[in-house]
Enzyme design. Structure first.
Site, mmCIF file in Angstrom:
data_model
loop_
_atom_site.group_PDB
_atom_site.id
_atom_site.type_symbol
_atom_site.label_atom_id
_atom_site.label_comp_id
_atom_site.label_asym_id
_atom_site.label_seq_id
_atom_site.Cartn_x
_atom_site.Cartn_y
_atom_site.Cartn_z
ATOM 1 N N ASN A 1 28.037 -6.193 60.858
ATOM 2 C CA ASN A 1 26.792 -6.888 60.492
ATOM 3 C C ASN A 1 25.620 -6.290 61.253
ATOM 4 O O ASN A 1 25.793 -5.352 62.040
ATOM 5 C CB ASN A 1 26.931 -8.396 60.731
ATOM 6 C CG ASN A 1 27.256 -8.700 62.175
ATOM 7 O OD1 ASN A 1 26.476 -8.403 63.063
ATOM 8 N ND2 ASN A 1 28.434 -9.266 62.415
ATOM 9 N N ASP B 1 33.144 -13.200 60.259
ATOM 10 C CA ASP B 1 33.895 -14.389 59.866
ATOM 11 C C ASP B 1 35.244 -14.013 59.271
ATOM 12 O O ASP B 1 36.206 -14.755 59.388
ATOM 13 C CB ASP B 1 33.092 -15.191 58.839
ATOM 14 C CG ASP B 1 31.909 -15.886 59.510
ATOM 15 O OD1 ASP B 1 32.105 -16.412 60.616
ATOM 16 O OD2 ASP B 1 30.786 -15.864 58.947
ATOM 17 N N PRO C 1 39.530 -15.909 63.850
ATOM 18 C CA PRO C 1 39.507 -17.149 64.637
ATOM 19 C C PRO C 1 38.097 -17.426 65.132
ATOM 20 O O PRO C 1 37.309 -16.495 65.321
ATOM 21 C CB PRO C 1 40.423 -16.825 65.822
ATOM 22 C CG PRO C 1 40.434 -15.338 65.904
ATOM 23 C CD PRO C 1 40.250 -14.827 64.497
ATOM 24 N N ILE D 1 36.161 -17.919 68.003
ATOM 25 C CA ILE D 1 36.395 -17.657 69.435
ATOM 26 C C ILE D 1 35.745 -18.742 70.281
ATOM 27 O O ILE D 1 36.347 -19.318 71.189
ATOM 28 C CB ILE D 1 35.822 -16.272 69.835
ATOM 29 C CG1 ILE D 1 36.392 -15.175 68.932
ATOM 30 C CG2 ILE D 1 36.121 -15.976 71.299
ATOM 31 C CD1 ILE D 1 35.719 -13.822 69.095
ATOM 32 N N PHE E 1 25.528 -19.738 69.864
ATOM 33 C CA PHE E 1 24.348 -19.305 69.122
ATOM 34 C C PHE E 1 24.575 -19.606 67.648
ATOM 35 O O PHE E 1 25.721 -19.635 67.193
ATOM 36 C CB PHE E 1 24.123 -17.796 69.304
ATOM 37 C CG PHE E 1 23.144 -17.479 70.401
ATOM 38 C CD1 PHE E 1 23.508 -17.631 71.731
ATOM 39 C CD2 PHE E 1 21.855 -17.049 70.091
ATOM 40 C CE1 PHE E 1 22.604 -17.356 72.745
ATOM 41 C CE2 PHE E 1 20.941 -16.771 71.099
ATOM 42 C CZ PHE E 1 21.318 -16.919 72.426
ATOM 43 N N LYS F 1 26.198 -27.459 63.902
ATOM 44 C CA LYS F 1 27.066 -26.427 64.497
ATOM 45 C C LYS F 1 27.428 -26.774 65.932
ATOM 46 O O LYS F 1 28.546 -26.523 66.387
ATOM 47 C CB LYS F 1 26.358 -25.074 64.430
ATOM 48 C CG LYS F 1 27.285 -23.919 64.598
ATOM 49 C CD LYS F 1 26.726 -22.640 64.022
ATOM 50 C CE LYS F 1 26.822 -22.593 62.513
ATOM 51 N NZ LYS F 1 26.333 -21.364 61.930
ATOM 52 N N LYS G 1 31.290 -26.903 66.904
ATOM 53 C CA LYS G 1 31.858 -25.958 67.889
ATOM 54 C C LYS G 1 32.274 -26.687 69.165
ATOM 55 O O LYS G 1 32.970 -26.119 69.997
ATOM 56 C CB LYS G 1 30.833 -24.886 68.258
ATOM 57 C CG LYS G 1 30.300 -24.110 67.074
ATOM 58 C CD LYS G 1 31.044 -22.813 66.889
ATOM 59 C CE LYS G 1 30.591 -22.148 65.595
ATOM 60 N NZ LYS G 1 31.342 -20.938 65.295
HETATM 61 O O1 C5P Z 1 29.938 -20.264 62.749
HETATM 62 P P1 C5P Z 1 28.899 -19.318 63.202
HETATM 63 O O2 C5P Z 1 29.315 -17.857 63.071
HETATM 64 O O3 C5P Z 1 27.545 -19.529 62.665
HETATM 65 O O4 C5P Z 1 28.781 -19.620 64.778
HETATM 66 C C1 C5P Z 1 28.017 -18.882 65.641
HETATM 67 C C2 C5P Z 1 28.511 -19.041 67.045
HETATM 68 O O5 C5P Z 1 29.926 -19.021 67.119
HETATM 69 C C3 C5P Z 1 28.074 -17.905 67.934
HETATM 70 O O6 C5P Z 1 27.941 -18.392 69.246
HETATM 71 C C4 C5P Z 1 29.225 -16.922 67.796
HETATM 72 O O7 C5P Z 1 29.283 -16.055 68.915
HETATM 73 C C5 C5P Z 1 30.419 -17.840 67.701
HETATM 74 N N1 C5P Z 1 31.512 -17.355 66.833
HETATM 75 C C6 C5P Z 1 32.756 -17.136 67.383
HETATM 76 N N2 C5P Z 1 33.806 -16.733 66.577
HETATM 77 C C7 C5P Z 1 33.644 -16.594 65.255
HETATM 78 C C8 C5P Z 1 32.388 -16.845 64.683
HETATM 79 C C9 C5P Z 1 31.337 -17.225 65.507
HETATM 80 O O8 C5P Z 1 32.911 -17.262 68.606
HETATM 81 N N3 C5P Z 1 34.639 -16.206 64.526
#
Ligand code: C5P
Length: 426
Positions: A217, A286, A314, A316, A336, A350, A354
Site C-alpha cells: 500500500n 488486510d 491477523p 496484530i 492508528f 475502531k 481494537k
Molecule cells: O483495521 P485497520 O487496518 O483500519 O486498523 C488500523 C490499526 O490497526 C493500525 O494501528 C494498524 O497498525 C493496526 N493493524 C494491525 N493488523 C492488521 C491491520 C491493522 O495491527 N492486520
C-alpha cells in the site's frame, strides 16, 4: 522547523580538522532558530577563520581572553564571564583531545577553556562533541578524561565511525552537523518518556504473489518514523519495526525490518513483552494471497488472467491489545486509523473494536507519502485534534499526549490543549 527558537548557544571551536563541520553546524543552529555566539581557540583559527564563523553566526567572534571589545553588551573586559551568562548551553564542536584534557584539569589559559571553567554549572550545560584520530580517541588517557568529564557534569557526545582525515578508519570522527543538531534538540527536549520502552510499527507490509510481484500500500512510514524519533528525543528506549520503506533510521533508535504481516506480527508479539508503550502506526495489509507462486506467473498469450485467492491477515494490534500486559496497562497500546471519510465515528468505533486506550485517526489520502498530516486523538475521555502540521511536529505532540496518559496529572501541552477546545472531527 524552529526547534531551537529562543535558545542562545555559545559554539566553541577547538583545534581540529572537524572545524569545517562547525561552519555547517553554526548555519544549522541558526536555521533552527537559535542565536549563536562563536568562541574559538587559537588552534581552531589554524583550521577555519573567524571571518567565516562571523559571517555565518552574524556576530563578532571571540578568540582571546584579552579581547577588550564589548562582549554581550558589557564593557568590563571580561568576555569569559559575559559570553556565557545568557547561554542556554556551551557546545564545543570540535572538542579536541587536548581541549578535553585541559577542561578536565580545570585549566584556563585561553578564552574558551576559561569560559567553560567560569560558567555557572547548574545553569549553563556544557556539551562536547569530540573529534580526533582513532588512536587518540581509544587512548586510555582520553577515555579516562571522557569518564571524568561526564562525572563533572559535561555531556560528552558519541563519536562517529568511518574514514578519518588522516587516512585511517575507525572511531573518533566528529558527528555530522545534522547529527549534532539532532543531539541538541534532544538535549533540550523534556524527558517525558524517560524509563519507557516504546515499540513502534511503521510503513506498509508486502505480501508476495510470486517471487517478483506482491501487494502493498501507499504508506511511506514517515509518521511512524517521526514518532520513533520523537519518543527517543523524549527519553524513551525505542524499537522500530519497519515494513519495506527506504527511510533512514532515526538516531538512537533500534530498527528491525520486516516484510509481511506475519513477520511483523511475530516480531511485535515478542518485542511487546518487554515494551511499556506500543504505537501501531504500520499500515498492515488486510489480506495476503493464499499462496505465493514459487515461480513468476507467466503471461501465456491466451488472454487468460490469473485468479488470486486471498486470506485475511491477523489483526496484530488487536492481538497485542488482548495480551495480559496490555490488559493490566503495563503495556499502553496506541492504534492508528487511516480513514477516507467520517473520521470521528470510524476512529471511535475502531478504538473499541481494537480494544486500545488511545486511537489516532487520520485521513488516509491526506497522509500517505506526505510530510504533513492532521491527527484526531480518540480515547475514553473524548477527542483531541492536532491540526495539520509537519509529521515530526505532530509526532512530538502525540508523544506529549501519550506521556500525559501514562502519568495522569501531567498537564496537556499548550498546542494540544488549545486544539482540544476546537470542535472534534475533520
Ligand atoms: O483495521 P485497520 O487496518 O483500519 O486498523 C488500523 C490499526 O490497526 C493500525 O494501528 C494498524 O497498525 C493496526 N493493524 C494491525 N493488523 C492488521 C491491520 C491493522 O495491527 N492486520
Amino acid at each position: 522547523m524552529n526547534e531551537l527558537a529562543g535558545k542562545h548557544i555559545v559554539l566553541g571551536l577547538s583545534g581540529g580538522i572537524a572545524c569545517y563541520k562547525a561552519a555547517e553546524l553554526c548555519r544549522s543552529l541558526i536555521k533552527a532558530g537559535a542565536t549563536v555566539q562563536v568562541v574559538m581557540t587559537e588552534a581552531a583559527g589554524q583550521f577555519i577563520t573567524p571571518v567565516t564563523m562571523q559571517a555565518l553566526s552574524g556576530r563578532q567572534v571571540f578568540a582571546s581572553q584579552w579581547d577588550d571589545r564589548s562582549a554581550a553588551g558589557v564593557d568590563n573586559n571580561m568576555p569569559h564571564i559575559n559570553l556565557s551568562r545568557e547561554a542556554d548551553a556551551i557546545v564545543v564542536a570540535p572538542a579536541s583531545a587536548d581541549f578535553m584534557a585541559k577542561l578536565l584539569h580545570g585549566r584556563a589559559d585561553d578564552l574558551l577553556s576559561l569560559m567553560c571553567l567560569a560558567r555557572p554549572v547548574d545553569k549553563v550545560p556544557l556539551i562536547l562533541a569530540p573529534a580526533m584520530n582513532r588512536e587518540m580517541w581509544a587512548h586510555p588517557a582520553t577515555q579516562r578524561n571522557v569518564v571524568q568529564l561526564r562525572a563533572d557534569g559535561a555531556t560528552v557526545l558519541d563519536v562517529g565511525i568511518g574514514e578519518q582525515a588522516c587516512g585511517e578508519t575507525g572511531d573518533g570522527r566528529m558527528l555530522e552537523p545534522e547529527e549534532l543538531l539532532y543531539e541538541l534538540v534532544r538535549f533540550f527536549t523534556p524527558k517525558v518518556l524517560a524509563g519507557q520502552h516504546v515499540l513502534v510499527s511503521a510503513g506498509p507490509t508486502f505480501e508476495a504473489i510470486d517471487p517478483v510481484r506482491g501487494i502493498t500500500n501507499l504508506s511511506s512510514g514517515k509518521m511512524g518514523f517521526a514518532i520513533a524519533r520523537a519518543a527517543h528525543e523524549a527519553g524513551a528506549n525505542v524499537t522500530l519495526v519497519a515494513g519495506p520503506v527506504s527511510l533512514p533510521t532515526p538516531r538512537g533508535v533500534g530498527r528491525i525490518n520486516v516484510k509481511t504481516a506475519l513477520n511483523m506480527q511475530k516480531t511485535l508479539n515478542v518485542l511487546s513483552q518487554n515494551a511499556t508503550v506500543f504505537i501501531s502506526a504500520a499500515a498492515v495489509s488486510d489480506w495476503r494471497p493464499a499462496e505465493a507462486a514459487l515461480q513468476k506467473i507467466k503471461k501465456d498469450g491466451s488472454g487468460q488472467v490469473p485468479v488470486l485467492h486471498f486470506v485475511e491477515n491477523p489483526d496484530i494490534l488487536a492481538g497485542v491489545a488482548r495480551s495480559p500486559r496490555a490488559s493490566n496497562r503495563t503495556l499502553f497500546c496506541v492504534g492508528f486509523a487511516a480513514e477516507s471519510e467520517d473520521l470521528l465515528a470510524n476512529a471511535q468505533a475502531k478504538r473499541v473494536r481494537k480494544g486500545v486506550p488511545l486511537l489516532v485517526g487520520n485521513i488516509g489520502p491526506d497522509t500517505f507519502g506526505q510530510d504533513e498530516n492532521a491527527l484526531l486523538l480518540v480515547d475514553e475521555q473524548g477527542t483531541t485534534e492536532l491540526p495539520r502540521a509537519d509529521k515530526l511536529v505532530l509526532a512530538r505532540q502525540l508523544v506529549g499526549e501519550i506521556a500525559r496518559r501514562l502519568r495522569p496529572g501531567v498537564p496537556a501541552p499548550a498546542a494540544a490543549a488549545e486544539a482540544a477546545q476546537a470542535p472534534a472531527g475533520s
